[in-house]
Design a protein around this motif. Structure first.
Motif, short mmCIF file in Angstrom:
data_model
loop_
_atom_site.label_atom_id
_atom_site.label_comp_id
_atom_site.label_asym_id
_atom_site.label_seq_id
_atom_site.Cartn_x
_atom_site.Cartn_y
_atom_site.Cartn_z
N MET A 158 0.84 7.15 -14.35
CA MET A 158 2.17 7.00 -13.76
C MET A 158 2.20 7.51 -12.32
N LEU A 159 1.37 8.49 -12.01
CA LEU A 159 1.34 9.05 -10.67
C LEU A 159 0.64 8.12 -9.68
N ASP A 160 -0.07 7.12 -10.19
CA ASP A 160 -0.64 6.10 -9.31
C ASP A 160 0.42 5.10 -8.88
N LEU A 161 1.51 5.04 -9.66
CA LEU A 161 2.57 4.07 -9.41
C LEU A 161 3.56 4.55 -8.36
N CYS A 162 3.86 5.85 -8.37
CA CYS A 162 4.92 6.36 -7.50
C CYS A 162 4.74 7.86 -7.27
N HIS B 144 4.53 16.25 -3.41
CA HIS B 144 3.11 15.93 -3.38
C HIS B 144 2.91 14.56 -4.00
N PRO B 145 2.14 13.68 -3.37
CA PRO B 145 2.02 12.30 -3.88
C PRO B 145 1.29 12.16 -5.21
N ASN B 146 0.55 13.18 -5.63
CA ASN B 146 -0.22 13.06 -6.88
C ASN B 146 0.22 14.06 -7.94
N ARG B 147 1.48 14.50 -7.84
CA ARG B 147 1.99 15.45 -8.83
C ARG B 147 3.40 15.04 -9.27
N ASP C 225 0.81 -1.21 0.00
CA ASP C 225 0.00 0.00 0.00
C ASP C 225 0.85 1.27 0.00
N LYS C 226 2.15 1.14 0.15
CA LYS C 226 3.01 2.31 0.24
C LYS C 226 3.34 2.83 -1.15
N LYS C 227 3.24 4.16 -1.30
CA LYS C 227 3.57 4.78 -2.57
C LYS C 227 5.05 5.10 -2.57
N ILE C 228 5.77 4.53 -3.50
CA ILE C 228 7.23 4.65 -3.54
C ILE C 228 7.62 6.04 -4.03
N ARG C 229 8.60 6.64 -3.35
CA ARG C 229 9.13 7.95 -3.76
C ARG C 229 10.35 7.71 -4.65
N VAL C 230 10.23 8.10 -5.91
CA VAL C 230 11.28 7.86 -6.90
C VAL C 230 11.93 9.18 -7.30
N ALA C 231 13.22 9.30 -7.02
CA ALA C 231 13.98 10.47 -7.46
C ALA C 231 14.43 10.24 -8.90
N ILE C 232 14.38 11.32 -9.71
CA ILE C 232 14.78 11.22 -11.11
C ILE C 232 15.69 12.40 -11.42
N THR C 233 16.95 12.15 -11.71
CA THR C 233 17.86 13.24 -12.07
C THR C 233 17.68 13.59 -13.54
#
Length: 349
Positions: free
Chosen positions: A32-36, A70-73, A3-11
């Protein structure tokens, strides 16, 4: 964990290349914002310039620090204040420095635990002399996974760089990555020969390394001559292939991986994935870059973070050992079977 939404950093990569195009195209789909929860490490001004130049409509949300994501942006964290001149298709010291600053800030936030996985957009390889890399570069697609024992070495230096210890070390990292990152319980690894015909390096280095891996309960096979191995589709038999140098693995990988390819840095604490693309300066700013590899890199980063968490969970509170385990003598023979369940079946000829 599910259930945890993964925080993905992208350089953002080299600012004169296709990095922003890949990122903005990848997040055109709001699913894609539903994934991470994505956090771009880069520059709002540069991102806006790229978006306008290619008439992309992907919106991003500017933040000052990763904690504000923000989790949905699609979040964009500014990693420097200086103005950066964008010159599509021209690798410059300024564009390389912008990539370096984004990576430096991402590493700083990684140490603070502010995100879960890292995806890096393409950069130009550094002109510095090759250095020893403790990690293992693994190229992955839906057909094959290939790890590289050595990288970025002149061909004349490869034979000297291949040692029993190095092959064992890289093979061990590969084994653990296949189990932990890909959740393959009993991975089978093919080890390629260095030479077109078996010679002294195979007898004195690669075969002893395979024997050492076997003694450590790692299912390693070979050495296989590369042209025969790939020419006869033998890679379908294995969960991973260990190549001795860049071209030996890169050429067949790119030939087989027509839809997408990604690279994983195995053997380090955090999940680090990058699309198997260079900055593609020849098409930068033209809107021609295919974002499939970037999307796949993000999918993979999320999957691997979850796989590692699931794999590590039982180890956090192990049950006491109540009996003595004895390895079955026929273990290797039992696993020496075709691994069609792991990859697509080979095309009919």
């Amino acid at each position: 964990m599910e259930d945890k939404k993964i925080r993905v950093a992208i350089t953002h990569g080299d600012t004169n290349g296709i990095g922003y195009e890949l990122i903005l195209k990848a997040f055109e789909d709001p699913m894609m914002l539903d994934l991470c929860t994505p956090i771009i490490y880069g520059s709002p001004k540069v991102a806006s310039f790229h978006r306008k130049a290619m008439e992309l409509e992907t919106q991003f949300h500017m933040i000052d620090k990763a904690e504000d994501a923000h989790p949905n942006r699609l979040n964009l964290l500014s990693t420097f204040d200086e103005e950066v001149k964008v010159e599509f298709g021209q690798p410059t010291a300024e564009s390389a420095e912008a990539a370096r600053k984004a990576m430096a800030r991402a590493k700083e936030d990684l140490q603070k635990g502010l995100f879960d996985a890292l995806v890096t957009a393409p950069v130009q390889p550094a002109p510095n002399p090759p250095r020893e890399d403790k990690a293992l570069t693994v190229m992955c697609s839906d057909k094959v996974r290939i790890g590289l024992v050595t990288t970025h070495l002149p061909l004349k230096d490869v034979a000297q760089a291949i040692t029993v210890e190095k092959v064992v070390d890289k093979g061990t990292i590969f084994h653990h990555s296949l189990r932990r990152d890909f959740r393959i319980s009993s991975p089978r690894i093919a080890v390629l020969a260095l030479n077109p015909q078996l010679g002294s390096e195979e007898e004195q280095v690669i075969k002893p390394a395979i024997e050492a891996l076997e003694k450590n309960d790692i299912q390693a096979f070979g050495p296989y001559v590369a042209d025969e191995f790939f020419g006869k589709d033998m890679y379908y038999d294995f969960d991973g292939v260990l190549a001795m140098y860049d071209d030996q693995g890169v050429v067949p990988f790119k030939t087989l991986s027509l839809e997408y390819g990604i690279k994983l840095k195995a053997g380090i604490a955090v999940v680090v994935v990058t699309p198997d693309q260079d900055p593609s300066f020849n098409i930068a700013g033209k809107g021609e870059a295919d974002a499939q590899s970037m999307r796949q890199a993000i999918y993979t980063a999320v999957d691997m973070f979850r796989h590692r968490a699931d794999y590590d969970a039982p180890l956090g509170n192990p049950l006491p050992k109540l009996y003595h385990e004895k390895r079955e003598d026929g273990d290797k023979a039992r696993f020496a079977v075709r691994a069609k369940d792991q990859f697509k079946t080979p095309p009919e000829k």
